[in-house]
Scaffold this active site. Structure first.
Site, short mmCIF file in Angstrom:
data_model
loop_
_atom_site.label_atom_id
_atom_site.label_comp_id
_atom_site.label_asym_id
_atom_site.label_seq_id
_atom_site.Cartn_x
_atom_site.Cartn_y
_atom_site.Cartn_z
N LYS A 220 58.35 -85.23 -22.76
CA LYS A 220 58.45 -83.99 -22.00
C LYS A 220 59.57 -84.08 -20.99
CE LYS A 220 54.85 -82.11 -20.22
NZ LYS A 220 53.58 -81.93 -19.47
N ASP B 247 69.52 -90.61 -9.50
CA ASP B 247 68.15 -90.75 -10.00
C ASP B 247 67.98 -91.97 -10.89
OD1 ASP B 247 65.50 -89.98 -10.12
OD2 ASP B 247 65.78 -88.63 -11.82
N GLY C 128 60.50 -78.38 -20.55
CA GLY C 128 60.11 -78.22 -21.93
C GLY C 128 60.04 -79.54 -22.66
#
Length: 642
Positions: free
Chosen positions: A211, A328, A215
């Site tokens: 996931k 990230d 979406g």
């Protein structure tokens, strides 16, 4: 339920195997990749840079076609290309010494091949292929190369100057001749195919792999080439509900800019009725988090950590060179491919830094955000090097530096640890690994490893690459110096190779499904945004796909069986194709009905010979063969499937 997962995995693995063996193509793949007549492609010349730097150096298919042109038309041009290829091979060859020395000797022999070496040849054969190089450049290069044959590790920059001058020579007359040849017309034909619209029918879809934020992510396969990719869906209504249009478009545009073997590549971008779709590099080996906590609990050995850290550093260096800040870095965002190489994924939080000005914004993952982000201060590329420190620490120790896995602790406490606490090192860390992590996890950005030099953004990676952890051997841990040139070329064998028969993903039924988005309606303003997103193929990944899957080799023919130039490359060829003059070959039903009509007419004539009154034959349809064929095909209910 278990059967459903087994079936999904079996079909997916079979598709992966067929894609790797070049057997995943549709039966009608050649129809999908059919070249138009070159005159239809000439307008594309105004949309691209018709320069050596763009066509040959940046376009994979352009480079192959230019080399084919040189080989077919001029021996000197061909030898120049051979020289460039050998130098490129030398610079990325194995660093064991002997192979590079042998390759250097073969390159030197090319520079020695003067006309007098072949007195019996023709004038063209005797032409000194590198006559554009000065005697000084050649002698200096030969002397340096000869001395290098006695070195344990020959320098990689021996042929830098003649390489540059050879490229400069090819930029002039050779490229101008190429741009007027049928080989350049073929390049435009490939560009025409590249620019065609993309939709859901371009792909076959397989099992869900995970996931994303907006979406599902599933595996897919290009029908024309058989190549496997990962399809990331961004549900339109979910994107609009979260006001994430700018974020989604930003990720797509950054992925489109980056062409790095250490960052996932964007190959296609298109839309369906309900979703925006990003087709990305498929990484079958799973993510580092899965390997770290499911397969190797307790951490990796230093040799494996060094390999992953080196490739991640190269990935960040490529991003920083494009002025992209990642923000990230964490184990679940580092993915393994079929062979064990890693790539940085999920650029949803990446941002472009303009004019090297620090930015501000509390984004990232708790426990991996740098102190300056936690303090809501301005920051720059140093936050990515903090993330590398967290990642190296976690790979060695088996847990993150400021938060244990599944530890129940408030966000405020984790952020306090990041700001104030000193990470602790166990006996698992060698001295080099410890000093590397301490340098990367320095609380003050100005003293952090990767931020101490003043220069270009990508220079921070050079500072890290020079650290002893990457450049010294350790007999205890088995760590060896990183051959950076070889690693950049993808020629270092990974320490771990994923099992090709395994699926490194959760079971299909264990992946939670998204709930239905209610109360959101799409309007005309959304359509304008989708137009910016729906751009089709991305040039370099698409061309690489055509080459890797052998579509290029099979379709790139210039002459037919009779030795004539292919119709689509001939000036008069446009008149040879029936489709270009408004007619098409009659279909099966059209031919069948026409045959029936002829038989009825003949039988009527036969009756007249028997004295039976002559009947008028049925009126011939005024429809053109093309219309009859089209209607007949429609009546049959057949649809072209590629």
């Amino acid at each position: 339920m278990e059967i459903e997962n087994i079936v999904a995995n079996t079909v997916y693995i079979k598709a992966r195997e067929s894609g790797g063996q070049k057997k995943g193509k549709s039966k009608k793949w050649k129809n999908y990749l059919q070249f138009p007549h070159y005159t239809e492609c000439l307008p594309l010349k105004t949309e691209i840079e018709v320069t050596y730097a763009f066509v040959v150096e940046k376009q994979p298919i352009g480079k192959l076609l230019f080399h084919e042109f040189c080989q077919a038309t001029n021996s000197q041009y061909h030898q120049c290309c051979q020289f460039l290829t050998k130098v490129e091979e030398y610079e990325t060859s194995d660093d064991d010494g002997q192979s590079r020395r042998d390759l250097a000797s073969s390159i030197v022999s090319l520079l020695h091949s003067k006309p007098e070496d072949n007195p019996s040849g023709s004038q063209d054969e005797q032409e000194f292929w590198c006559s554009f190089l000065s005697d000084e450049v050649i002698s200096t290069c030969i002397t340096t190369a000869d001395s290098a044959t006695h070195d344990d590790e020959p320098r990689s920059d021996i042929f830098t100057e003649p390489y540059r001058l050879t490229c400069q020579y090819l930029t002039d007359a050779p490229f101008k001749e190429f741009a007027e040849s049928m080989y350049f017309h073929r390049f435009l034909q490939w560009k025409w195919l590249e620019k065609r619209p993309v939709d859901k029918h371009t792909f076959r879809l397989y099992r869900v792999l995970g996931k994303g934020g907006f979406g599902e992510v599933c595996a897919c396969q290009v029908r024309a080439s058989g190549k496997m990719y990962a399809l990331k869906k961004l549900e339109k209504k979910r994107v609009k509900k979260r006001h994430a249009e700018t974020l989604s478009l930003n990720e797509k545009q950054i992925l489109q800019r980056i062409n790095s073997p250490f960052v996932v590549s964007l190959a296609y971008a298109y839309e369906t009725k309900d979703a925006l779709c990003l087709v990305l590099t498929l990484m079958n080996g799973g993510d580092l988090k899965f390997h770290l906590y499911n397969l190797m609990p307790g951490g990796f050995d230093e040799k494996r950590v060094q390999f992953y850290a080196a490739e991640i550093t190269l990935g960040l260096q490529h991003l920083h060179s494009e002025r992209i800040l990642y923000r990230d870095l964490k184990p679940e965002n580092i993915l393994l491919d079929d062979f064990g190489h890693v790539r940085i994924s999920d650029l949803g939080l990446a941002v472009e830094i303009k004019d090297n000005e620090p930015i501000k914004g509390r984004v990232g993952t708790v426990g991996y955000m740098a102190p300056e982000i936690v303090k809501n201060e301005r920051y720059s590329y140093g936050v990515d090097w903090w993330g590398v420190g967290c990642l190296i620490y976690e790979m060695i120790e088996g847990k993150a530096p400021f938060r244990q896995r599944k530890e129940k602790v408030k966000r405020e406490e984790v952020e306090r640890r990041v700001r104030e606490d000193q990470e602790k090192y166990s006996e698992k860390f060698s001295e080099a690994a410890r000093t590397l992590c301490r340098g990367l996890l320095h609380k003050e950005p100005g003293f952090r490893l990767g931020c101490r030099r003043v220069g270009r953004p990508e220079d921070g990676a050079e500072e890290i690459r020079a650290h002893p952890f990457f450049n010294t051997a350790d007999t205890v841990t088995g760590r060896e110096p990183v051959p950076w040139k070889k690693m950049e070329a993808g020629k270092v064998t990974p320490p771990f190779c994923p099992d090709p028969r395994a699926v490194y993903a959760k079971d299909v039924l264990d992946i939670e499904q998204f709930s239905t988005v209610k109360g959101v309606r799409l309007d005309a303003t959304d359509t304008q945004f989708y137009g910016k997103f729906n751009t089709g193929c991305v040039s370099i990944p698409w061309q690489s796909e055509m080459i890797e899957t052998e579509c290029f080799a099979e379709l790139n023919t210039f002459h037919d069986e009779d030795g004539n130039v292919m119709w689509n490359l001939r000036p008069d060829g446009i008149n040879m194709d029936e489709r270009r003059n408004g007619t098409s070959k009659p279909g099966f039903f059209s031919r069948l009905f026409r045959k029936k009509n002829i038989e009825v007419t003949k039988s009527l004539h036969d009756l007249s010979h028997l004295g039976v009154e002559q009947q008028q034959p049925p009126k011939t349809s005024t429809q053109t063969p093309a219309v009859r064929s089209s209607r007949a095909a429609s009546a049959s209910g057949r649809t072209l499937v590629i």
